[in-house]
Scaffold this active site. Sequence first.
Site, mmCIF file in Angstrom:
data_model
loop_
_atom_site.group_PDB
_atom_site.id
_atom_site.type_symbol
_atom_site.label_atom_id
_atom_site.label_comp_id
_atom_site.label_asym_id
_atom_site.label_seq_id
_atom_site.Cartn_x
_atom_site.Cartn_y
_atom_site.Cartn_z
ATOM 1 C CG HIS A 54 -20.066 27.262 -1.402
ATOM 2 N ND1 HIS A 54 -19.546 26.138 -1.993
ATOM 3 C CD2 HIS A 54 -21.412 27.175 -1.549
ATOM 4 C CE1 HIS A 54 -20.543 25.401 -2.479
ATOM 5 N NE2 HIS A 54 -21.686 26.014 -2.220
ATOM 6 C CG ASP A 69 -18.590 23.904 -5.805
ATOM 7 O OD1 ASP A 69 -17.772 23.284 -5.108
ATOM 8 O OD2 ASP A 69 -19.424 24.693 -5.302
ATOM 9 C CB SER A 70 -20.654 20.604 -3.577
ATOM 10 O OG SER A 70 -20.465 21.873 -2.988
ATOM 11 C CD GLU A 81 -25.219 25.577 -2.418
ATOM 12 O OE1 GLU A 81 -26.306 25.386 -2.990
ATOM 13 O OE2 GLU A 81 -24.144 25.737 -3.022
ATOM 14 C CB CYS A 86 -15.091 21.786 -5.518
ATOM 15 S SG CYS A 86 -15.473 20.973 -3.958
ATOM 16 C CB CYS A 141 -14.632 26.720 0.788
ATOM 17 S SG CYS A 141 -16.297 26.255 0.262
#
Length: 270
Positions: A186, A10-11, A152, A73, A184
């Site tokens: 996240h 993932d990012s 994040e 992701c 997403c």
Amino acid sequence: MNNKSIGVFDSGLGGLTAVKQIMKELPNENIIYFGDTGRVPYGTRSRDTILKYTRGDIRFLKTFDVKIIVIACGTASSAALPAIKDEFDIPIIGVIDAAVYAAVRATRNNKIGIIGTQGTIKSGEYEKQIKAYNSEMHTFAKACPLFVPIVENGHSDTQVARLLVEEYLEDIRNQGVDTLILGCTHYPLLERVIREYMGDEVTLINSGAEVAKYLKKKLGNEDMLNDGTVCGERYRYYVSDDIAGFEELGGIFLEREINGQVNKIDIEKY
Ligand code: DGL
């Protein structure tokens, strides 16, 4: 049987929502996780950039001779995977199909909300796949670009997060959806505040967790499960930027100590 590791990327931290569930569903598996923390967010980038990053992430994970790659992701799964999946000689799965499958089974009133990054929402992949299941479904999609930086930076359970949730989700809530895809990976880290706002009667679909369930089925059906053999270390983590922040937030989220297990790489080389 196949005892090679599973590659997941993932990012940043988001893909750990899939990893956590893979650990639970498939405790015999070895996992190599890459969080592209040096280039997060992906969701605001152009499609060309997302394609480039996705290819590089896959090439990096392939250096470990993994048996399958999970794109944990939503952005890379929707904006890049359809275009690149035949470029690699390895199975690659993304989060969209699994989340859509769970959502269409969960909804009772055929009204499904979808939230994701700008890249994901712009791609229209979730809506396309939901309509392919059932053209009568009503979908309401919204990009929530500020959710990823909130997560994040470790602000998931704050007043700022609550304000953003209200700002982004008001329209969708007003549409009366009974199912909301957290498109997403996240976003499940914001699950508590999203649930508070949407109410308990709305089913939240965690795209990371759903791909883990799909992975379990796929590995089982294709005789690719690990018999319990550990390759090196059971879990390895790589990032492309600061290790300490990832260790701290990642460890809290996974509810396990990951200090000393995270390495930094130069992803631009891949
Ligand atoms: N967690 C990713 C997703 O599911 C990427 C978010 C981002 O980097 O913008 O879309």
